[in-house]
Design an enzyme around this catalytic site. Structure first.
Site, PDB file in Angstrom:
ATOM      1  N   HIS A   7      -1.291   2.852  19.086  1.00  0.00           N
ATOM      2  CA  HIS A   7      -1.447   2.256  18.290  1.00  0.00           C
ATOM      3  C   HIS A   7      -3.070   2.593  17.795  1.00  0.00           C
ATOM      4  CE1 HIS A   7      -4.248   0.301  21.752  1.00  0.00           C
ATOM      5  NE2 HIS A   7      -5.419   0.553  21.132  1.00  0.00           N
ATOM      6  N   GLU A  58      -4.847  -2.054  15.255  1.00  0.00           N
ATOM      7  CA  GLU A  58      -5.074  -2.458  16.132  1.00  0.00           C
ATOM      8  C   GLU A  58      -7.139  -3.262  14.937  1.00  0.00           C
ATOM      9  OE1 GLU A  58      -8.659  -3.209  20.185  1.00  0.00           O
ATOM     10  OE2 GLU A  58      -6.177  -1.581  20.372  1.00  0.00           O
ATOM     11  N   HIS A  78      -6.379   7.957   7.492  1.00  0.00           N
ATOM     12  CA  HIS A  78      -5.881   7.262   7.506  1.00  0.00           C
ATOM     13  C   HIS A  78      -4.640   6.654   8.299  1.00  0.00           C
ATOM     14  CE1 HIS A  78      -3.617  10.748   5.749  1.00  0.00           C
ATOM     15  NE2 HIS A  78      -2.853  10.240   6.132  1.00  0.00           N
ATOM     16  N   GLU A 121      -2.056   5.269   3.807  1.00  0.00           N
ATOM     17  CA  GLU A 121      -1.807   6.093   2.381  1.00  0.00           C
ATOM     18  C   GLU A 121       0.112   5.263   2.264  1.00  0.00           C
ATOM     19  OE1 GLU A 121       0.719  10.560   2.324  1.00  0.00           O
ATOM     20  OE2 GLU A 121      -0.835   9.844   4.561  1.00  0.00           O
TER      21      GLU A 121
END
Length: 144
Positions: A7, A58, A78, A121
């Site tokens: 994550h 997260e 990003h 993005e």
């Protein structure tokens, strides 16, 4: 030595506002951890169909606040997601008050920011769409 991506963690100042933003992107809450001892909440979100614990975002919310968060999180980089229709996704976000910082002028790529300035993005799945208005002539807004 095998390695597996789990994550990306981002700190948030307003958990409900941040969850609402990621839900607008189409993510769903997969898991939540409330830690009374540490005074924090972790919320794991993922795209539908990817609830196997891979590619989660997260959200970390510190109950007592997080004054150390910078006002511009460009140091983070990003998050990136593909979408089925870049124009429909951007229109949906815009209709819900999200600024399209980098419009999909090329029919392929756009950037938006979360309530905590995390740059996200959005990429058109497959081939780029034909350039179309109002996106083709829309200028950038702020940083992306």
């Amino acid at each position: 030595m095998p390695i597996k991506y789990l994550h990306t963690m981002v700190r948030v100042k307003d958990l409900d506002k941040s969850i609402a933003f990621y839900e607008l992107l189409g993510l769903v809450e997969r898991r939540r951890i409330e830690n009374e001892g540490g005074r924090f909440t972790l919320v794991f979100l993922c795209p539908p169909g990817q609830a196997d614990g891979h590619a989660d975002v997260e959200l970390t919310y510190n109950w007592d606040g997080d004054d150390e968060l910078p006002s511009d999180s460009r140091h983070f980089g990003h998050l990136a997601y593909t979408v089925d229709d870049i124009y429909a996704t951007c229109r949906h976000l815009q209709e819900n008050g999200i600024i399209i910082n980098r419009p999909p002028r090329d029919g392929r790529m756009a950037f938006v920011r979360s309530p905590d300035n995390i740059s996200v993005e959005l990429l058109q799945e497959g081939d780029a769409q034909e350039p179309a208005e109002p996106w083709a002539s829309m200028e950038n807004t702020g940083h992306w």
